[in-house]
Design an enzyme around this catalytic site. Structure first.
Site, mmCIF file in Angstrom:
data_model
loop_
_atom_site.group_PDB
_atom_site.id
_atom_site.type_symbol
_atom_site.label_atom_id
_atom_site.label_comp_id
_atom_site.label_asym_id
_atom_site.label_seq_id
_atom_site.Cartn_x
_atom_site.Cartn_y
_atom_site.Cartn_z
ATOM 1 N N CYS A 45 3.205 -3.028 4.462
ATOM 2 C CA CYS A 45 2.166 -1.922 4.504
ATOM 3 C C CYS A 45 3.066 -1.325 6.530
ATOM 4 O O CYS A 45 3.919 -1.205 5.924
ATOM 5 C CB CYS A 45 0.935 -2.336 5.106
ATOM 6 S SG CYS A 45 0.865 -3.201 6.305
ATOM 7 N N THR B 203 2.360 -1.191 8.980
ATOM 8 C CA THR B 203 3.503 -2.443 9.549
ATOM 9 C C THR B 203 3.136 -4.026 9.936
ATOM 10 O O THR B 203 3.548 -4.669 10.412
ATOM 11 C CB THR B 203 2.575 -2.244 11.531
ATOM 12 O OG1 THR B 203 0.717 -2.653 10.846
ATOM 13 C CG2 THR B 203 2.020 -0.951 11.328
ATOM 14 N N HIS C 136 8.882 -24.923 9.850
ATOM 15 C CA HIS C 136 7.533 -25.384 10.634
ATOM 16 C C HIS C 136 6.072 -24.970 10.344
ATOM 17 O O HIS C 136 5.055 -26.008 10.667
ATOM 18 C CB HIS C 136 7.272 -24.433 12.384
ATOM 19 C CG HIS C 136 8.942 -24.724 12.913
ATOM 20 N ND1 HIS C 136 8.940 -24.393 14.964
ATOM 21 C CD2 HIS C 136 9.462 -25.262 12.630
ATOM 22 C CE1 HIS C 136 9.710 -24.884 14.855
ATOM 23 N NE2 HIS C 136 10.463 -25.375 13.765
ATOM 24 N N ASP D 2 0.581 -1.654 0.261
ATOM 25 C CA ASP D 2 -0.106 -0.210 -0.049
ATOM 26 C C ASP D 2 0.846 1.515 0.139
ATOM 27 O O ASP D 2 1.807 1.156 -0.213
ATOM 28 C CB ASP D 2 -1.427 0.085 1.421
ATOM 29 C CG ASP D 2 -0.650 0.026 3.065
ATOM 30 O OD1 ASP D 2 1.007 -0.212 2.473
ATOM 31 O OD2 ASP D 2 -0.823 0.071 3.778
ATOM 32 N N HIS E 191 4.643 -31.000 12.475
ATOM 33 C CA HIS E 191 4.335 -29.588 11.833
ATOM 34 C C HIS E 191 2.877 -29.311 10.549
ATOM 35 O O HIS E 191 2.199 -29.003 9.683
ATOM 36 C CB HIS E 191 5.435 -29.165 10.870
ATOM 37 C CG HIS E 191 7.068 -29.187 11.803
ATOM 38 N ND1 HIS E 191 6.510 -27.970 12.877
ATOM 39 C CD2 HIS E 191 7.888 -29.021 11.756
ATOM 40 C CE1 HIS E 191 7.530 -28.198 13.488
ATOM 41 N NE2 HIS E 191 8.328 -28.788 12.917
#
Length: 147
Positions: A65, A67, A98, A8, A134
């Site tokens: 973006c 964060t 994992h 963004d 996993h």
């Protein structure tokens, strides 16, 4: 490896830097925007990138973006996507080993380009461990999409 990328307005600079580096490393990159600082809605870019990954048109996706939080939330709404928000090297490695993540989310306002480059390198170079525990956990998590 074919990598779909999107960002963004708060992540397009880092996306552009990483896109150039990925090309230097020999990866094929498809850029789904955005390309400027004008305000846009992150789910639009997450959807474009994740559709490419989920369909197999791209091997992996990278979303950025401010964060990384919004992108990771939106990405994980797309069926078949396992997106991890990562801001450190240990998590970049662990999420591949994992969780077999296929999309990486990062925040331009949280980490600098040097750390982001290292994260991307580790994330791309780390293989899924294929361990039975996993695989079972991933299958359980992916079944949640149908609920």
């Amino acid at each position: 490896m074919k990598i779909a990328m999107g960002a963004d307005h708060a992540g397009f600079r880092l996306k552009d830097e990483l896109k150039e580096l990925l090309g230097q490393w020999g990866h094929q990159v498809e850029d789904f925007g955005c390309t400027c600082g004008d305000s846009v809605d992150y789910p639009d870019y997450a959807e474009k990138v994740c559709e490419q990954v989920a369909s197999g048109a791209a091997d992996r996706g990278i979303l950025i973006c401010g964060t990384g939080i919004g992108m990771s939330i939106a990405a994980n709404k797309v069926k078949g996507i396992r997106c991890a928000l990562v801001h450190d090297l240990f998590s970049a490695k662990a999420t591949r080993e994992h969780n077999d993540t296929n999309v990486l989310a990062m925040g331009e306002r949280v980490i600098g380009p040097g750390v982001a480059q290292e994260i991307v390198k580790v994330w791309l170079d780390t293989e899924f461990s294929q361990g039975e525990r996993h695989i079972g956990r991933i299958e359980k998590a992916m079944r949640l999409e149908g609920k």
